[in-house]
Design a protein around this motif. Sequence first.
Motif, mmCIF file in Angstrom:
data_model
loop_
_atom_site.group_PDB
_atom_site.id
_atom_site.type_symbol
_atom_site.label_atom_id
_atom_site.label_comp_id
_atom_site.label_asym_id
_atom_site.label_seq_id
_atom_site.Cartn_x
_atom_site.Cartn_y
_atom_site.Cartn_z
ATOM 1 N N SER A 1 -4.515 6.805 1.300
ATOM 2 C CA SER A 1 -4.071 8.027 0.841
ATOM 3 C C SER A 1 -4.812 9.196 1.192
ATOM 4 C CB SER A 1 -3.848 7.979 -0.718
ATOM 5 O OG SER A 1 -2.750 6.993 -0.953
ATOM 6 N N ILE B 1 -0.986 2.055 -12.027
ATOM 7 C CA ILE B 1 -1.969 2.582 -13.082
ATOM 8 C C ILE B 1 -1.510 2.176 -14.445
ATOM 9 C CG2 ILE B 1 -2.522 4.886 -14.070
ATOM 10 C CD1 ILE B 1 -2.474 6.115 -11.456
ATOM 11 N N CYS C 1 -13.331 1.951 -2.455
ATOM 12 C CA CYS C 1 -12.940 3.124 -2.857
ATOM 13 C C CYS C 1 -14.266 4.195 -2.051
ATOM 14 C CB CYS C 1 -12.523 3.766 -3.963
ATOM 15 S SG CYS C 1 -11.011 3.193 -4.513
ATOM 16 N N LYS D 1 0.858 -1.385 0.200
ATOM 17 C CA LYS D 1 0.045 -0.026 -0.052
ATOM 18 C C LYS D 1 0.896 1.323 0.117
ATOM 19 C CE LYS D 1 -3.446 -2.578 2.607
ATOM 20 N NZ LYS D 1 -4.339 -2.257 3.920
ATOM 21 N N ILE E 1 -3.989 1.265 -2.223
ATOM 22 C CA ILE E 1 -3.337 2.622 -1.948
ATOM 23 C C ILE E 1 -4.215 3.972 -1.793
ATOM 24 C CG2 ILE E 1 -1.805 4.351 -3.403
ATOM 25 C CD1 ILE E 1 -0.479 1.826 -4.525
ATOM 26 N N SER E 2 -5.589 3.751 -2.490
ATOM 27 C CA SER E 2 -6.334 5.001 -2.430
ATOM 28 C C SER E 2 -6.821 5.025 -0.848
ATOM 29 C CB SER E 2 -7.705 4.697 -3.472
ATOM 30 O OG SER E 2 -8.334 3.659 -3.016
ATOM 31 N N THR F 1 2.099 3.812 -7.175
ATOM 32 C CA THR F 1 0.717 4.283 -7.872
ATOM 33 C C THR F 1 1.074 4.431 -9.402
ATOM 34 O OG1 THR F 1 0.209 5.632 -5.926
ATOM 35 C CG2 THR F 1 -0.963 6.319 -8.049
ATOM 36 N N LEU G 1 -4.494 -0.555 -6.503
ATOM 37 C CA LEU G 1 -4.711 0.886 -6.620
ATOM 38 C C LEU G 1 -5.805 1.114 -5.482
ATOM 39 C CD1 LEU G 1 -4.712 1.565 -10.361
ATOM 40 C CD2 LEU G 1 -3.447 2.565 -8.693
ATOM 41 N N ARG H 1 -4.179 11.911 -5.303
ATOM 42 C CA ARG H 1 -3.793 10.392 -5.751
ATOM 43 C C ARG H 1 -4.602 9.616 -5.529
ATOM 44 N NH1 ARG H 1 -0.401 9.759 -1.576
ATOM 45 N NH2 ARG H 1 1.574 10.400 -2.908
ATOM 46 N N THR H 2 -5.734 9.864 -4.451
ATOM 47 C CA THR H 2 -7.094 8.959 -4.486
ATOM 48 C C THR H 2 -7.762 9.021 -5.823
ATOM 49 O OG1 THR H 2 -7.003 9.052 -2.143
ATOM 50 C CG2 THR H 2 -9.083 8.562 -3.383
ATOM 51 N N ARG I 1 -6.820 9.944 -8.847
ATOM 52 C CA ARG I 1 -5.818 9.357 -9.931
ATOM 53 C C ARG I 1 -6.230 7.782 -9.777
ATOM 54 N NH1 ARG I 1 -0.059 9.597 -9.438
ATOM 55 N NH2 ARG I 1 -0.293 8.868 -11.738
ATOM 56 N N CYS I 2 -6.288 7.121 -8.444
ATOM 57 C CA CYS I 2 -6.321 5.704 -8.605
ATOM 58 C C CYS I 2 -7.793 5.392 -8.847
ATOM 59 C CB CYS I 2 -6.139 5.201 -7.130
ATOM 60 S SG CYS I 2 -4.497 5.386 -6.576
#
Length: 211
Positions: A130, A104, A166, A95, A126-127, A100, A123, A136-137, A139-140
């Motif tokens: 974040s 992606i 998400c 994570k 990671i979101s 990122t 992703l 960044r969130t 973009r994910c």
Amino acid sequence: MTHSDLLSSTIRELDRARTTPDLIQATRSLSTLKDLKAAPKLIEVLSFNNPAVGAVAMGGLIALGPDVVPILLRNLNAHDYGARAWAIRALAELKDPRGTDVLIQALQQDIAPSVRRAAAKGLAAISGASIHSPDRTERCLQALIDAGEDGEWVVRYAVAYGLEFCLLHCRLLGSIRDQASSTLNILAGESEEVGVVRLRAKLALQRLKAS
């Protein structure tokens, strides 16, 4: 025997291993050392085309924590999709936001469905980690939305999971949240030909409605 000697000895043991049980034991011994210098060898093991051994090596890489991320990013195997899939899964479990861009790119471009599926799940993870980086969130999430049209059902299934995660765990506002909900509705609708994808998207919508 010094730690350095032990590391060298364990790597030699792995190099000599030929059967799956021996490879598993040698990889487990190397992982147990929790030495960052073992990371390149563990990454090499990911390309052995042996799921049982790959799982042990991936676990060893994850156990090394955030410090292993740059090594993973530098050593992604461009010619072996199985090894890439294991590495992407390791990045997903860690994570770490430094992964990122790679995730992606993997979701958008990798030829292997297993790699794209792992990237989608990564992703989402990671979101969720974040919360202090809304850009960044977003973009994910946008990458997941775009992948809702992926030609492989296993990837769309992972997208349904990722969008649910998400929407449940990230602070999302405005059109991006609406786009994510719209993608889930499409995946849950009759235009989605694969039943398990429809069911997973419907489950996501039910959980979101109940939250």
